[in-house]
Design a protein around this motif. Structure first.
Motif, PDB file in Angstrom:
ATOM      1  N   THR A 105       0.832  -1.213   0.000  1.00 52.51           N
ATOM      2  CA  THR A 105       0.000   0.000   0.000  1.00 52.51           C
ATOM      3  C   THR A 105       0.860   1.255   0.000  1.00 52.51           C
ATOM      4  O   THR A 105       0.567   2.221  -0.720  1.00 52.51           O
ATOM      5  CB  THR A 105      -0.938   0.000   1.221  1.00 52.51           C
ATOM      6  N   THR A 106       1.921   1.248   0.786  1.00 49.81           N
ATOM      7  CA  THR A 106       2.814   2.410   0.840  1.00 49.81           C
ATOM      8  C   THR A 106       3.483   2.654  -0.503  1.00 49.81           C
ATOM      9  O   THR A 106       3.531   3.789  -0.999  1.00 49.81           O
ATOM     10  CB  THR A 106       3.885   2.199   1.923  1.00 49.81           C
ATOM     11  N   VAL A 107       3.990   1.583  -1.124  1.00 46.71           N
ATOM     12  CA  VAL A 107       4.653   1.721  -2.422  1.00 46.71           C
ATOM     13  C   VAL A 107       3.665   2.189  -3.485  1.00 46.71           C
ATOM     14  O   VAL A 107       3.940   3.114  -4.262  1.00 46.71           O
ATOM     15  CB  VAL A 107       5.309   0.392  -2.835  1.00 46.71           C
ATOM     16  N   GLY A 108       2.505   1.549  -3.554  1.00 49.75           N
ATOM     17  CA  GLY A 108       1.513   1.903  -4.559  1.00 49.75           C
ATOM     18  C   GLY A 108       0.994   3.313  -4.403  1.00 49.75           C
ATOM     19  O   GLY A 108       0.860   4.055  -5.388  1.00 49.75           O
ATOM     20  N   PHE A 109       0.721   3.720  -3.169  1.00 49.16           N
ATOM     21  CA  PHE A 109       0.205   5.067  -2.936  1.00 49.16           C
ATOM     22  C   PHE A 109       1.257   6.123  -3.273  1.00 49.16           C
ATOM     23  O   PHE A 109       0.926   7.170  -3.860  1.00 49.16           O
ATOM     24  CB  PHE A 109      -0.235   5.208  -1.475  1.00 49.16           C
ATOM     25  N   SER A 110       2.507   5.864  -2.924  1.00 51.03           N
ATOM     26  CA  SER A 110       3.574   6.816  -3.251  1.00 51.03           C
ATOM     27  C   SER A 110       3.734   6.957  -4.760  1.00 51.03           C
ATOM     28  O   SER A 110       3.892   8.075  -5.282  1.00 51.03           O
ATOM     29  CB  SER A 110       4.889   6.359  -2.623  1.00 51.03           C
ATOM     30  N   TYR A 111       3.675   5.838  -5.467  1.00 50.86           N
ATOM     31  CA  TYR A 111       3.840   5.847  -6.927  1.00 50.86           C
ATOM     32  C   TYR A 111       2.693   6.607  -7.602  1.00 50.86           C
ATOM     33  O   TYR A 111       2.926   7.487  -8.446  1.00 50.86           O
ATOM     34  CB  TYR A 111       3.899   4.403  -7.423  1.00 50.86           C
ATOM     35  N   ILE A 112       1.459   6.299  -7.245  1.00 54.80           N
ATOM     36  CA  ILE A 112       0.303   6.956  -7.858  1.00 54.80           C
ATOM     37  C   ILE A 112       0.256   8.436  -7.498  1.00 54.80           C
ATOM     38  O   ILE A 112      -0.077   9.290  -8.342  1.00 54.80           O
ATOM     39  CB  ILE A 112      -0.990   6.249  -7.433  1.00 54.80           C
ATOM     40  N   THR A 113       0.612   8.773  -6.275  1.00 55.74           N
ATOM     41  CA  THR A 113       0.616  10.177  -5.862  1.00 55.74           C
ATOM     42  C   THR A 113       1.646  10.967  -6.666  1.00 55.74           C
ATOM     43  O   THR A 113       1.376  12.109  -7.093  1.00 55.74           O
ATOM     44  CB  THR A 113       0.931  10.293  -4.359  1.00 55.74           C
ATOM     45  N   PHE A 114       2.811  10.374  -6.901  1.00 56.59           N
ATOM     46  CA  PHE A 114       3.848  11.049  -7.685  1.00 56.59           C
ATOM     47  C   PHE A 114       3.360  11.302  -9.109  1.00 56.59           C
ATOM     48  O   PHE A 114       3.548  12.393  -9.665  1.00 56.59           O
ATOM     49  CB  PHE A 114       5.112  10.192  -7.694  1.00 56.59           C
ATOM     50  N   LEU A 115       2.714  10.302  -9.718  1.00 56.30           N
ATOM     51  CA  LEU A 115       2.177  10.494 -11.072  1.00 56.30           C
ATOM     52  C   LEU A 115       1.071  11.544 -11.089  1.00 56.30           C
ATOM     53  O   LEU A 115       0.953  12.324 -12.049  1.00 56.30           O
ATOM     54  CB  LEU A 115       1.646   9.164 -11.609  1.00 56.30           C
ATOM     55  N   MET A 116       0.262  11.589 -10.042  1.00 53.96           N
ATOM     56  CA  MET A 116      -0.793  12.595  -9.965  1.00 53.96           C
ATOM     57  C   MET A 116      -0.201  14.000  -9.925  1.00 53.96           C
ATOM     58  O   MET A 116      -0.695  14.928 -10.594  1.00 53.96           O
ATOM     59  CB  MET A 116      -1.648  12.367  -8.725  1.00 53.96           C
ATOM     60  N   ILE A 117       0.856  14.175  -9.160  1.00 55.40           N
ATOM     61  CA  ILE A 117       1.505  15.482  -9.074  1.00 55.40           C
ATOM     62  C   ILE A 117       2.074  15.887 -10.431  1.00 55.40           C
ATOM     63  O   ILE A 117       1.925  17.040 -10.873  1.00 55.40           O
ATOM     64  CB  ILE A 117       2.613  15.451  -7.994  1.00 55.40           C
ATOM     65  N   LEU A 118       2.702  14.938 -11.124  1.00 60.01           N
ATOM     66  CA  LEU A 118       3.235  15.237 -12.454  1.00 60.01           C
ATOM     67  C   LEU A 118       2.115  15.592 -13.430  1.00 60.01           C
ATOM     68  O   LEU A 118       2.265  16.507 -14.257  1.00 60.01           O
ATOM     69  CB  LEU A 118       4.017  14.036 -12.981  1.00 60.01           C
ATOM     70  N   ALA A 119       0.984  14.894 -13.354  1.00 65.67           N
ATOM     71  CA  ALA A 119      -0.137  15.183 -14.244  1.00 65.67           C
ATOM     72  C   ALA A 119      -0.696  16.585 -13.985  1.00 65.67           C
ATOM     73  O   ALA A 119      -1.020  17.328 -14.928  1.00 65.67           O
ATOM     74  CB  ALA A 119      -1.225  14.130 -14.071  1.00 65.67           C
ATOM     75  N   LEU A 120      -0.777  16.970 -12.723  1.00 67.75           N
ATOM     76  CA  LEU A 120      -1.270  18.310 -12.397  1.00 67.75           C
ATOM     77  C   LEU A 120      -0.290  19.385 -12.873  1.00 67.75           C
ATOM     78  O   LEU A 120      -0.711  20.467 -13.310  1.00 67.75           O
ATOM     79  CB  LEU A 120      -1.506  18.426 -10.889  1.00 67.75           C
ATOM     80  N   PHE A 121       0.991  19.090 -12.817  1.00 66.65           N
ATOM     81  CA  PHE A 121       1.980  20.027 -13.367  1.00 66.65           C
ATOM     82  C   PHE A 121       1.815  20.159 -14.880  1.00 66.65           C
ATOM     83  O   PHE A 121       1.967  21.251 -15.434  1.00 66.65           O
ATOM     84  CB  PHE A 121       3.397  19.562 -13.030  1.00 66.65           C
ATOM     85  N   HIS A 122       1.507  19.061 -15.544  1.00 71.76           N
ATOM     86  CA  HIS A 122       1.245  19.122 -16.985  1.00 71.76           C
ATOM     87  C   HIS A 122       0.097  20.095 -17.283  1.00 71.76           C
ATOM     88  O   HIS A 122       0.186  20.922 -18.198  1.00 71.76           O
ATOM     89  CB  HIS A 122       0.882  17.727 -17.517  1.00 71.76           C
ATOM     90  N   ILE A 123      -0.952  19.969 -16.515  1.00 72.59           N
ATOM     91  CA  ILE A 123      -2.123  20.824 -16.746  1.00 72.59           C
ATOM     92  C   ILE A 123      -1.784  22.280 -16.462  1.00 72.59           C
ATOM     93  O   ILE A 123      -2.141  23.182 -17.236  1.00 72.59           O
ATOM     94  CB  ILE A 123      -3.293  20.350 -15.862  1.00 72.59           C
ATOM     95  N   SER A 124      -1.076  22.539 -15.367  1.00 76.75           N
ATOM     96  CA  SER A 124      -0.749  23.925 -15.009  1.00 76.75           C
ATOM     97  C   SER A 124       0.227  24.555 -15.997  1.00 76.75           C
ATOM     98  O   SER A 124       0.193  25.769 -16.230  1.00 76.75           O
ATOM     99  CB  SER A 124      -0.161  23.970 -13.599  1.00 76.75           C
ATOM    100  N   LEU A 125       1.103  23.744 -16.613  1.00 73.62           N
ATOM    101  CA  LEU A 125       2.079  24.256 -17.580  1.00 73.62           C
ATOM    102  C   LEU A 125       1.549  24.262 -19.005  1.00 73.62           C
ATOM    103  O   LEU A 125       2.256  24.680 -19.925  1.00 73.62           O
ATOM    104  CB  LEU A 125       3.354  23.410 -17.523  1.00 73.62           C
ATOM    105  N   GLY A 126       0.320  23.770 -19.191  1.00 78.05           N
ATOM    106  CA  GLY A 126      -0.271  23.753 -20.522  1.00 78.05           C
ATOM    107  C   GLY A 126       0.297  22.682 -21.422  1.00 78.05           C
ATOM    108  O   GLY A 126       0.192  22.778 -22.652  1.00 78.05           O
ATOM    109  N   GLN A 127       0.893  21.646 -20.837  1.00 79.07           N
ATOM    110  CA  GLN A 127       1.488  20.579 -21.636  1.00 79.07           C
ATOM    111  C   GLN A 127       0.458  19.481 -21.911  1.00 79.07           C
ATOM    112  O   GLN A 127      -0.439  19.228 -21.104  1.00 79.07           O
ATOM    113  CB  GLN A 127       2.689  19.975 -20.905  1.00 79.07           C
ATOM    114  N   GLN A 128       0.608  18.842 -23.024  1.00 76.75           N
ATOM    115  CA  GLN A 128      -0.295  17.771 -23.414  1.00 76.75           C
ATOM    116  C   GLN A 128      -0.024  16.538 -22.557  1.00 76.75           C
ATOM    117  O   GLN A 128       1.112  16.133 -22.357  1.00 76.75           O
ATOM    118  CB  GLN A 128      -0.103  17.429 -24.891  1.00 76.75           C
TER     119      GLN A 128
END
Length: 588
Positions: free
Chosen positions: A94-117
């Motif tokens: 659970t710790t590994v999976g949650f850390s991994y998904i949370t990291f990808l979520m943060i990167l996805a939100l950065f994509h949206i804020s930077l206007g990247q596809q």
């Protein structure tokens, strides 16, 4: 002299390269795009968000379920026949999976804020899908093996709801930057209106959520009841083998005011202490009597039971990861423990001036003492010399034949039923003991004991609810809780709640205004400084890479037709490299 006139100049974008590189393996500039994400990639973003929310729920469940880890391991043991700590691999994954998904979520939100596809790399897609399916299978398995444990989620909200509200408030406030950027910096569409409407409804729901909270520790300090008494449930099973003399001694040393034990009747009618239906888990019966290791514990005689070792299993399995903290003397003492009789435990309680709570398991129909089990228990009480008033037992049966002892019901009853049956004490699971019920029982002079209570947050919540006593596997933990973890008046909580909502609302409005201001300013400055020799990709109207290249080439030839000197040179730096026009034509 050759004159260069730049049409577009690129600066190094280390952070953007880092974000797009890890998320989509697009490390080069020409691999990135500011076009709208495809529906396929938006679908994967929704799957990523769903995985994050499910893992957040899953992680929170296991965080509050620590109170009942021993019950979970026992449920698994009853199914598999093997005792091991199954919570360790679950918590690790659970710790590994949650850390991994949370990291990808943060990167996805950065994509949206930077206007990247958005363009999730295929390896991450496999990882997200595997994590989602693993979590779903875990939820289904827990519902099958441990379905009653879901109740702890509602119980935990009585303690954590105010803090979860603050966290949710901070999250939706931060997301307002992305929502404002999406709504303000694009042409109006129906989908934008839907996004804005959903965000507003979510914001209002979180603002008003505290109206639904029921938190016992939101109360006046002067109304706080005395500290609940702690009953050592099977002694102190985290420090010594359960239902043994050393375990009960440890419980008394760590401040337990009473002792609780599970009682079984042997073939000749001698009550002894054993939680399980068989002797496999907590004794070495598989070595001494291998052919009878699956027999009912009550079908053994006392001589056979006394010959078994009841402590070595604790040192070998280390069920609570506490063996390393034991001294050599303690390990030697634990390793020589035998099955404890009821008389021995009652004599210890009498010497310590403590009360006892007995959970008696009635022998099976084929047992010689099936009809006389209560007489055997009475004999043990009388032989131990303990005052009958200090002995409470369950179940609440044969009341007419058992006099002088306190009998408790282990089920939730109405006040009318309690009066009819003459019950003065209830033993309830924490999921069945609401604050309203506890107050009603106490108002009718009915004592309530809640079990199992092993975590400080649950102990604090029940303390604020007015519970007079709790039964715990961890008296050594609860003795370190001299006061509820948190306690505040209703007025103080209302002030924090309203202030937080107002601050959040002000920040959200400010973000929307700021985004709108920058958009208007950008458009005005863009109109004033427009130069056909400079091609800028607008965040409002975005064209495909092919259309942009065609526009640039048309601009070059337009300038040549307007009389550009043959000694001048146009240099163009597109996204995928550079193009240069020199004398004879356009070179790439």
């Amino acid at each position: 002299m050759v004159k260069h006139q730049p049409l577009q100049v690129y600066e190094k974008q280390v952070f953007v390269s880092f974000v797009t590189g890890i998320y989509g393996c697009r490390w080069k500039r020409y691999q990135r795009s500011q076009e709208d994400s495809s529906r396929w990639e938006c679908t994967w973003f929704i799957i990523l968000c769903s995985s994050f929310l499910l893992l957040l729920f899953w992680a929170y469940f296991w965080l509050v379920a620590q109170n009942d880890f021993n019950e979970f391991n026992l449920s698994v043991y009853n199914r598999t026949g093997e005792w091991r700590d199954e919570t360790i691999p679950i918590l690790a994954s659970t710790t590994v999976g949650f850390s991994y998904i949370t990291f990808l979520m943060i990167l996805a939100l950065f994509h949206i804020s930077l206007g990247q596809q958005l363009n999730l790399y295929w390896v991450h897609k496999i990882g997200v899908l595997a994590t989602l399916l693993t979590t779903i299978s875990g939820v289904v398995s827990v519902d099958d093996i441990w379905g009653d444990e879901w109740d702890i989620l509602l119980v935990s909200l009585q303690s954590t709801a105010p803090f979860l509200h603050i966290g949710a408030l901070a999250t939706v406030t931060a997301i307002s930057w992305l929502v404002a950027g999406y709504v303000v910096r694009r042409e109006r569409s129906t989908f934008q209106v839907m996004v804005l409407l959903i965000y507003i409804l979510l914001l209002v729901a979180i603002y008003l959520a505290p109206l639904t909270f029921t938190c016992p520790c939101v109360m006046d300090r002067h109304s706080l009841k005395p500290r609940p008494d702690i009953i050592g449930r099977r002694g102190a099973p985290m420090l010594a083998p359960e239902n043994t003399m050393v375990s009960f001694n440890r419980a008394l040393q760590h401040g337990a005011s009473s002792l609780e034990a599970d009682v079984t009747i042997s073939v000749e009618g001698i009550p002894f202490l054993m939680r399980d239906q068989t002797l496999r888990r907590t004794t070495d019966v598989s070595k001494i009597f291998p052919a009878r290791q699956n027999d009912d514990a009550s079908l053994f005689n006392w001589t056979e039971i006394r010959s078994l070792n009841a402590g070595q299993w604790f040192l070998e399995s280390d069920p609570y990861w506490t063996v390393e903290t034991l001294t050599a003397k303690d390990r030697s003492r634990i390793g020589n423990q035998t099955v404890c009789s009821l008389v021995e435990m009652l004599r210890l309680a009498a010497r310590a001036n403590s009360s006892t709570l007995l959970n008696i398991r009635r022998p099976p129909p084929e047992h010689p003492r099936h009809r006389n089990w209560f007489m055997d228990t009475l004999w043990a009480v009388q032989k131990s010399g303990i005052s009958p008033k200090r002995v409470t037992w369950t179940p609440d049966t044969d009341r007419g034949r058992v006099r002088g002892l306190q009998q408790a019901a282990n089920e939730k009853l109405s006040v009318e039923e309690i009066r009819q049956r003459g019950i003065t004490s209830l033993t309830l699971h924490y999921s069945k003991a609401s604050r309203k019920d506890i107050q009603e029982y106490l108002a009718n002079n009915v004592s309530v004991t809640v079990y199992p209570v092993n975590e400080p947050w649950l102990y604090s919540t029940l303390w604020c609810s007015g519970v007079p006593s709790v039964s715990s596997d961890a008296p050594q933990v609860l003795r370190k809780v001299p006061y509820p973890i948190w306690l505040m008046s209703q007025n103080a909580y209302n002030f924090i709640w309203i202030s937080s909502d107002l601050v959040s609302l002000a920040v959200v409005i400010g973000i929307f205004c700021l985004q709108n201001y920058h958009m208007i300013r950008w458009r005005v400055s863009g109109m004033q400084n427009y130069n056909p020799e400079q091609i800028m990709l607008s965040a409002v109207t975005r064209r495909s890479s092919r259309d942009v290249n065609i526009m640039k080439e048309k601009l070059i030839f337009s300038e040549l037709n307007n009389g550009l000197s043959s000694t001048e040179e146009l240099s163009l730096y597109p996204e995928n490299g550079y193009a240069r026009y020199s004398h004879g034509g356009l070179s790439r």
